[in-house]
Design an enzyme around this catalytic site. Structure first.
Site, PDB file in Angstrom:
ATOM      1  N   ASP A  20       5.666  68.730  24.064  1.00 38.82           N
ATOM      2  CA  ASP A  20       6.926  68.242  24.620  1.00 38.82           C
ATOM      3  C   ASP A  20       8.078  68.861  23.839  1.00 38.82           C
ATOM      4  O   ASP A  20       7.941  69.145  22.649  1.00 38.82           O
ATOM      5  CB  ASP A  20       7.015  66.715  24.488  1.00 38.82           C
ATOM      6  CG  ASP A  20       6.090  65.987  25.443  1.00 38.82           C
ATOM      7  OD1 ASP A  20       5.623  66.601  26.412  1.00 38.82           O
ATOM      8  OD2 ASP A  20       5.846  64.790  25.207  1.00 38.82           O
ATOM      9  N   TYR A  48      -2.392  62.924  17.041  1.00 37.27           N
ATOM     10  CA  TYR A  48      -0.938  62.848  16.936  1.00 37.27           C
ATOM     11  C   TYR A  48      -0.529  61.766  15.944  1.00 37.27           C
ATOM     12  O   TYR A  48      -1.232  60.774  15.786  1.00 37.27           O
ATOM     13  CB  TYR A  48      -0.311  62.467  18.285  1.00 37.27           C
ATOM     14  CG  TYR A  48      -0.545  63.453  19.390  1.00 37.27           C
ATOM     15  CD1 TYR A  48       0.350  64.483  19.642  1.00 37.27           C
ATOM     16  CD2 TYR A  48      -1.664  63.339  20.218  1.00 37.27           C
ATOM     17  CE1 TYR A  48       0.152  65.374  20.677  1.00 37.27           C
ATOM     18  CE2 TYR A  48      -1.879  64.237  21.255  1.00 37.27           C
ATOM     19  CZ  TYR A  48      -0.970  65.249  21.479  1.00 37.27           C
ATOM     20  OH  TYR A  48      -1.182  66.132  22.499  1.00 37.27           O
ATOM     21  N   ASP A  62      10.806  58.773  25.859  1.00 39.47           N
ATOM     22  CA  ASP A  62      11.006  59.268  24.491  1.00 39.47           C
ATOM     23  C   ASP A  62      12.489  59.196  24.132  1.00 39.47           C
ATOM     24  O   ASP A  62      13.323  58.836  24.962  1.00 39.47           O
ATOM     25  CB  ASP A  62      10.426  60.675  24.307  1.00 39.47           C
ATOM     26  CG  ASP A  62      11.138  61.747  25.111  1.00 39.47           C
ATOM     27  OD1 ASP A  62      12.277  61.527  25.588  1.00 39.47           O
ATOM     28  OD2 ASP A  62      10.562  62.830  25.269  1.00 39.47           O
ATOM     29  N   ARG A 156       3.743  59.304  24.989  1.00 41.91           N
ATOM     30  CA  ARG A 156       4.948  58.547  25.367  1.00 41.91           C
ATOM     31  C   ARG A 156       4.570  57.340  26.224  1.00 41.91           C
ATOM     32  O   ARG A 156       5.115  56.255  26.062  1.00 41.91           O
ATOM     33  CB  ARG A 156       5.980  59.424  26.063  1.00 41.91           C
ATOM     34  CG  ARG A 156       5.545  59.902  27.433  1.00 41.91           C
ATOM     35  CD  ARG A 156       6.563  60.765  28.160  1.00 41.91           C
ATOM     36  NE  ARG A 156       6.726  62.034  27.502  1.00 41.91           N
ATOM     37  CZ  ARG A 156       7.896  62.641  27.341  1.00 41.91           C
ATOM     38  NH1 ARG A 156       8.993  62.115  27.825  1.00 41.91           N
ATOM     39  NH2 ARG A 156       7.973  63.792  26.743  1.00 41.91           N
TER      40      ARG A 156
END
Length: 178
Positions: A20, A48, A62, A156
């Site tokens: 992203d 992550y 986000d 997200r």
């Protein structure tokens, strides 16, 4: 890819999965004949570190998105740990509108930019492990989580879903692929 191409003076350059725009971290870059393996590399599990901010919802899920909702919340750390653990295993996740998935020949993020929202079908993903790394209480509490997951997982959306399960709204405020 253009930077890598010129820096290493090589014609064939590819990558195994995008990040992203606001994310940072590991991006596998393939050079030369390794480009043929990029699609198989994309199928690997990923890990992550994400920060969740509770009490604030954005249109993109986000911190780059426009704030849609903002309300101070109280989060109990014990309840947060229990909620986070409940996401381990196979779950159905609805992809966000800001994803690169296609709908009638257009990417979802292109539709989202035009203010269009379409029905998205849930997809099976696997949260291999998830743990709370840190928790910061306050008006808008923050949690840092470590997530090991299958291909196709939208962090997200996971952050938003954790907020929903806690009875509040939330968004991903930072993301690093490790």
């Amino acid at each position: 890819c253009a930077f890598v191409r010129s820096r290493f003076r090589i014609d064939k350059v590819g990558h195994a999965g995008t990040l992203d725009p606001m994310a940072n971290g590991v991006l596998i870059v393939c050079l030369g004949t390794a480009c043929k393996r990029s699609s198989s590399l994309m199928g690997f599990d990923k890990e992550y570190i994400a920060e969740i901010t509770f009490g604030i919802e954005t249109d993109s899920g986000d911190s780059a998105g426009k704030i849609l909702y903002e309300k101070e919340v109280e989060i109990d750390e014990k309840e947060l740990k229990k909620t986070i653990a409940s996401f381990i295993g196979e779950i159905i996740q609805i992809p966000p509108m800001v994803s690169a998935l296609h709908h009638n020949g257009k990417r979802l993020y292109e539709l989202a930019r035009d203010g269009i929202t379409v029905e998205r079908e849930g997809r099976k993903i696997n949260i291999i492990n998830i743990e709370l790394l840190s928790f910061t209480p306050g008006k808008f509490p923050k949690a840092e989580i470590l997530v090991a997951c299958s291909k196709g997982t939208y962090i997200r959306t996971l952050c938003e879903d954790i907020g929903k399960k806690l009875g509040c709204r939330a968004h991903e405020s930072r993301l690093t692929r490790t």
